[in-house]
Structures are given as C-alpha cells and as structure tokens.
Design an enzyme around this catalytic site. Structure first.
Site, PDB file in Angstrom:
ATOM      1  N   GLY A 165      -5.571   0.716   5.131  1.00  0.00           N
ATOM      2  CA  GLY A 165      -4.577   0.322   6.123  1.00  0.00           C
ATOM      3  C   GLY A 165      -5.068  -0.673   7.153  1.00  0.00           C
ATOM      4  O   GLY A 165      -4.464  -1.736   7.350  1.00  0.00           O
ATOM      5  N   GLU A 205       9.936   1.622  10.666  1.00  0.00           N
ATOM      6  CA  GLU A 205      10.927   2.677  10.510  1.00  0.00           C
ATOM      7  C   GLU A 205      10.162   3.983  10.551  1.00  0.00           C
ATOM      8  O   GLU A 205       9.416   4.306   9.625  1.00  0.00           O
ATOM      9  CB  GLU A 205      11.689   2.512   9.187  1.00  0.00           C
ATOM     10  CG  GLU A 205      13.015   3.265   9.164  1.00  0.00           C
ATOM     11  CD  GLU A 205      12.878   4.659   8.607  1.00  0.00           C
ATOM     12  OE1 GLU A 205      12.831   5.608   9.421  1.00  0.00           O
ATOM     13  OE2 GLU A 205      12.821   4.813   7.393  1.00  0.00           O
ATOM     14  N   GLU A 251       9.164  16.416  15.022  1.00  0.00           N
ATOM     15  CA  GLU A 251       9.654  16.225  13.660  1.00  0.00           C
ATOM     16  C   GLU A 251       8.889  17.147  12.717  1.00  0.00           C
ATOM     17  O   GLU A 251       7.694  16.982  12.490  1.00  0.00           O
ATOM     18  CB  GLU A 251       9.489  14.768  13.227  1.00  0.00           C
ATOM     19  CG  GLU A 251      10.118  14.499  11.878  1.00  0.00           C
ATOM     20  CD  GLU A 251      10.035  13.042  11.466  1.00  0.00           C
ATOM     21  OE1 GLU A 251      10.982  12.539  10.865  1.00  0.00           O
ATOM     22  OE2 GLU A 251       8.995  12.408  11.753  1.00  0.00           O
ATOM     23  N   LYS A 294       0.854  -1.190   0.000  1.00  0.00           N
ATOM     24  CA  LYS A 294       0.000   0.000   0.000  1.00  0.00           C
ATOM     25  C   LYS A 294       0.891   1.241   0.000  1.00  0.00           C
ATOM     26  O   LYS A 294       1.491   1.591   1.004  1.00  0.00           O
ATOM     27  CB  LYS A 294      -0.909   0.019   1.226  1.00  0.00           C
ATOM     28  CG  LYS A 294      -1.973   1.129   1.148  1.00  0.00           C
ATOM     29  CD  LYS A 294      -1.768   2.144   2.267  1.00  0.00           C
ATOM     30  CE  LYS A 294      -2.762   3.281   2.219  1.00  0.00           C
ATOM     31  NZ  LYS A 294      -2.278   4.445   1.437  1.00  0.00           N
ATOM     32  N   CYS A 348      13.455  11.315   7.139  1.00  0.00           N
ATOM     33  CA  CYS A 348      13.387  10.958   8.558  1.00  0.00           C
ATOM     34  C   CYS A 348      14.748  11.031   9.246  1.00  0.00           C
ATOM     35  O   CYS A 348      14.827  11.236  10.460  1.00  0.00           O
ATOM     36  CB  CYS A 348      12.792   9.565   8.720  1.00  0.00           C
ATOM     37  SG  CYS A 348      13.613   8.316   7.706  1.00  0.00           S
ATOM     38  N   GLY A 403      -5.590   5.851   3.835  1.00  0.00           N
ATOM     39  CA  GLY A 403      -5.177   4.993   4.936  1.00  0.00           C
ATOM     40  C   GLY A 403      -6.326   4.399   5.711  1.00  0.00           C
ATOM     41  O   GLY A 403      -6.309   3.205   6.057  1.00  0.00           O
ATOM     42  N   GLY A 424      -5.036   3.870  -2.109  1.00  0.00           N
ATOM     43  CA  GLY A 424      -6.222   4.384  -1.434  1.00  0.00           C
ATOM     44  C   GLY A 424      -5.865   5.092  -0.156  1.00  0.00           C
ATOM     45  O   GLY A 424      -4.691   5.159   0.247  1.00  0.00           O
TER      46      GLY A 424
END
Length: 507
Positions: free
Chosen positions: A238, A276, A411, A202, A310, A234, A232
C-alpha cells in the site's frame, strides 16, 4: 455498495433454519497459485512468498496468491507509465469495445464467477448471482458509453476562443476491500479505463480470487501495462504504491483508519484521491410507515452480505408509538433467515469473510451488553451441521440502544442492527446526524412532506424513501464526513479520473 432491489428475505420457517449441503468450489475454478499481473504477464513476487486463501464456510484451502512488495510495485507502476501514452491516445471505439467485451465475458461466465465469489468470500451464491455479477457487468456496460460523453467545451469571446479538454491523469493506484471484490474491481477499473488512464490495482489479500480470475479472463483484451495487479499485505504494498512518484491518483475503498494512512502517503506527491469509507447508516421508521415493509428491508440490510456492507442500515430509529410493533415484525423476519452453506441456493446468510472479522463482530455482543443494550435476537455463534470450521454468526438485533453507545457509533461490519426509539423529530435527526459517518440512510413514512423534510436534513450521501439497497445505475454514490469524498457508480467519477486543460486561441 449498490445492493439487491427490495425483496423478501424471510423464508417460510420462523427460526434460524440451517442449510447443510456442503460443497466447496468445484475443481477447476481456481488455480493452485496466482502470480502478480505486470506488463501483460503473470510473474512471481520479488519476495518469493505466498499467502494461502481459504473458504470461510468450510475452512478448506482454495489457492495461494503472491505476497508482493515495493519492488513489485515499482515494476507495475513502470509498466503502467510506459503504457499510458498509447492508451491515453487510443480511439474511443477501441476503449468502448474493450469495456463491452469485458462485460460480455463476465456475463458468459456468471455462474462460475458467482461460485468463486461465494467460495472465497463466504457470501451466498444467491447474492453473488443476482447482485455482485449483474452490478459488476453493469459497470463495464455503463462506462463503455461514457467514452463519448467525456468531452470538453468551447467558449466564445469577442477576441478569442477558449477550449477546454478533458485528459486522463496517468497511472492510477486503486485499492479495494474484501467484501465485494469483483464488484469493487469493476467499479474502479471501468471508469479509469474509459477515461484513458492506466492502473495498478491492489486487491485485499484475504479475498481476491475473483479479481485475479477476472484479469485472467480479459488479459488478451488489454494492451500490456494498461492494467496491473499486485497482491500482498497492505504494509508491504500500500505505502509503496500510493507514495510512488509516478502515480497520479489514488482511488480507495475501505476503512477510515486505513484511509488516513493513504491520505498521508498521497500527500507526499500531492496527488488527488477519492475515498469511499465506512458507514453507520440510519433507517428512520415513522408512525405512518408500512411496518411490514420496513421490517423486511431492515432484515435484508442486516443479513445482506453478512452485514459486511458499508451502506448497511445498522441503526434503525423507530418512532416510539410503533416501536414495539416494528420490533416484533423485525425479529420475526430475521428469525426466518436461513443460515448455512453459502453454495446452497436456499441459504440467506453465509459465513463471515475472515476469522478476524468473525471475532471482531463477536466482541460487539459483549460491548452491547456492557453498555446496557438488550439482545433481542441472536448475539452468538451459529453452529451449522457438517461445517464445524465455518465462520458463521447468528443475525443479531439489539434493542434498548442509545445513540451514544459504541454499537450505535462504531462500524461493526457484521449482521448486527441496533434499534433506537424516538419521540421528537428534531431531536431524532440530531442523533441521526450525530455520527462520524454519512454514507447512506432511509426514511419510512407515508407522509411525503415528512419523508422529504427528513431526507433533506439527513447528513448522508444516499437517502432511500420507503426502500433500501435500491440503486438504479448512474446514480452517484459517496459519503459525507468520514465516509469519504468523491462519487462513484456514475458519470461524476469521470471528473476525478481526468484533468481539465484550457486552451486559449486569440482571434
């Protein structure tokens, strides 16, 4: 993410010069509409809905993708489950040759894929060409060799022989983000396929066209059902994917907030995950450091992929005795970065990937000022001639930052770097480690004892010494704390894509 080897990012002019050549992705690179890829065929979504994707630098429409849902997920998982027995027992030579051929095809179309990635993501054509494509190709090359290294062991006992086998898990759910989609897909697919698993992938619904084009390019190589792709939103895809009872593992790269939900979904069937996640990496500059090189790498970290990385070194801790000298150099390097049309070969800072990210990063400029930080450079929208709808931001350096400020703890995922002064090494390391994250970091020092001592004390998965964004292939990458768990880009990840089976044979 692995990134460019050290290089100078500053252009000749010492200002935010702007590229003005405007070019959308040439016609023919994208289809008008992409289907879901299930059981070796392109199909429409059960919902009948589509999602439009645009070029963030120009605002131009690129293509439509399917808005998949739980019904599509069920079909994809069923296809992957049916394909698994044959793929798991496939000859090592077959899997190796398929992975090598994928690498060859990507290499042959490097220019096309780089242009597509730039158009859909907003990254510069230079970064896509010299970073994203070589690294994506390298994943398939590297893991093609691992098929022979993935083996069991024998153990001899007086009255028996013990054998251990490494066997693939089954259907793997893989969820990837929008910042480096082609590379992320390669990082996930290559080891999973090498180990003999089948996949339901996905990609992010905002930036995924290169992923779909990759599947178009290699569809004839893969037995039906071995790789399936469901695009699509989430919330529609998901949960249905991760919680599906036939999924045996989840591999996710993305935000910590989303990871919490995925871990909850995976817990329903008690399946393993590799994660991650985010980062707030620290780059530590000591008094003995080469300040020119440290400033160049800090500038690279700020603008590479628009800061949508990241592993970006978004906190720079500078020893107070060299703070002003470093900051002067850092500002000078970032001032020289050329902002503008990502397809222009001289551009070094492109457009933010989406309006949501564009607005999120802008919000942190006000947060920084309200917390007492100073904007040493940037801190606003970049206006690019002939691209009035482009999502461009000025690269930003924040000075006078304390580690407890939001801009030093959260972040931002944009071209924003905070500079923090330090006096005492132990106290500085306490602040460096005072973060929910622990993904990457760097030490700049010409005292090898000091560099090694600091590197050992940093609570982070990757530490560079006198460099940044320099990852030789095969080095494991992963985080401490809320930066996730599992190690990618190396042989280590194959342990997470296999079971160990023990067989005992009495003598």
């Amino acid at each position: 993410m692995p990134a460019l080897p050290p290089r100078r990012v500053a252009a000749e002019r010492k200002d935010h010069s702007v590229s003005t050549i405007v070019t959308d992705a040439p016609s023919g690179l994208f289809q008008d509409e992409y289907g879901l890829f299930i059981d070796g065929a392109w199909v429409g979504s059960a919902s009948g809905r589509t999602i439009p994707l645009t070029n963030p630098a120009t605002g131009a429409h690129l293509a439509k993708i399917q808005a998949g849902n739980a019904a599509d997920v069920s079909a994809a998982v069923a296809a992957a489950k049916a394909a698994f027995p044959r793929w798991a027992r496939s000859r090592l030579e077959e899997r190796q040759e398929i992975l090598l051929e994928i690498a060859r095809r990507l290499k042959a179309r490097t220019a096309d894929f780089a242009r597509m990635e730039s158009a859909n993501n907003g990254k510069t054509i230079v970064e896509a060409t010299i970073h994203d494509l070589p690294e994506a190709i390298g994943q398939f090359e590297y893991f093609s060799g691992s098929v022979y290294a993935l083996h069991g062991e024998t153990r001899d006992y007086p009255d028996l022989i013990g054998l251990t086998h490494r066997e693939p898990l089954g259907v793997v759910a893989q969820i990837i983000p929008w910042n480096v989609p082609l590379l992320m897909a390669s990082m996930k697919l290559a080891p999973a396929l090498a180990a003999g698993n089948t996949v339901v992938l996905k990609p992010a619904e905002t930036v995924c066209l290169t992923v779909l084009e990759l599947i178009r390019e290699i569809a004839d190589l893969l037995p039906p059902g071995v790789v399936n792709v469901v695009t699509g939103y989430g919330q529609d895809v998901g949960e249905a994917l991760v919680a599906h009872p036939d999924v045996r593992k989840v591999a996710f790269t993305g935000s910590t907030a989303t990871a919490r939900k995925i871990i909850e979904y995976a817990a329903r069937n008690i399946i393993p995950q590799t994660m991650e996640l985010g980062g707030k990496s620290a780059s530590i500059v000591c008094a003995s450091a080469d300040l020119d090189e440290a400033a160049r790498m800090a500038a690279l970290s700020t603008v590479f992929n628009k800061g949508e990385v990241c592993m970006a070194g978004s906190r720079v801790f500078v020893e107070r005795s060299v703070h002003d000298a470093f900051l002067e150099r850092f500002v000078r390097e970032v001032e020289a970065v050329r902002i503008g049309d990502p397809s222009h070969p001289e551009t070094r800072l492109g457009a933010m990937s989406s309006r949501q990210q564009y607005e999120k990063v802008q919000g942190y400029f006000d947060v920084a000022l309200s917390d007492g930080a100073e904007i040493a450079l940037g801190g606003g929208v970049a206006h690019v001639p002939d691209l009035p709808d482009g999502l461009f931001l000025k690269p930003t350096i924040l000075a006078g930052v304390r580690n407890d400020m939001r801009v030093a703890q959260e972040e931002i995922f944009g071209p924003v770097t905070s500079v923090i002064a330090w006096d005492d090494e132990a106290a500085m390391l306490g602040e460096v480690n005072d973060s929910r994250y622990g993904l990457a970091g760097a030490v700049w020092s010409n005292d090898i004892r000091q560099a090694h001592r600091i590197a050992r004390e940093m609570q982070t998965g990757v530490v560079w010494v006198n460099t940044y964004y320099n990852l030789p292939r095969g080095m494991p990458v992963g985080g401490y704390k809320q930066s996730g768990f599992g190690r990618e880009l190396s042989w280590d990840i194959l342990r997470d894509y296999t079971h160990t089976k023990s067989v005992v044979i009495p003598l």
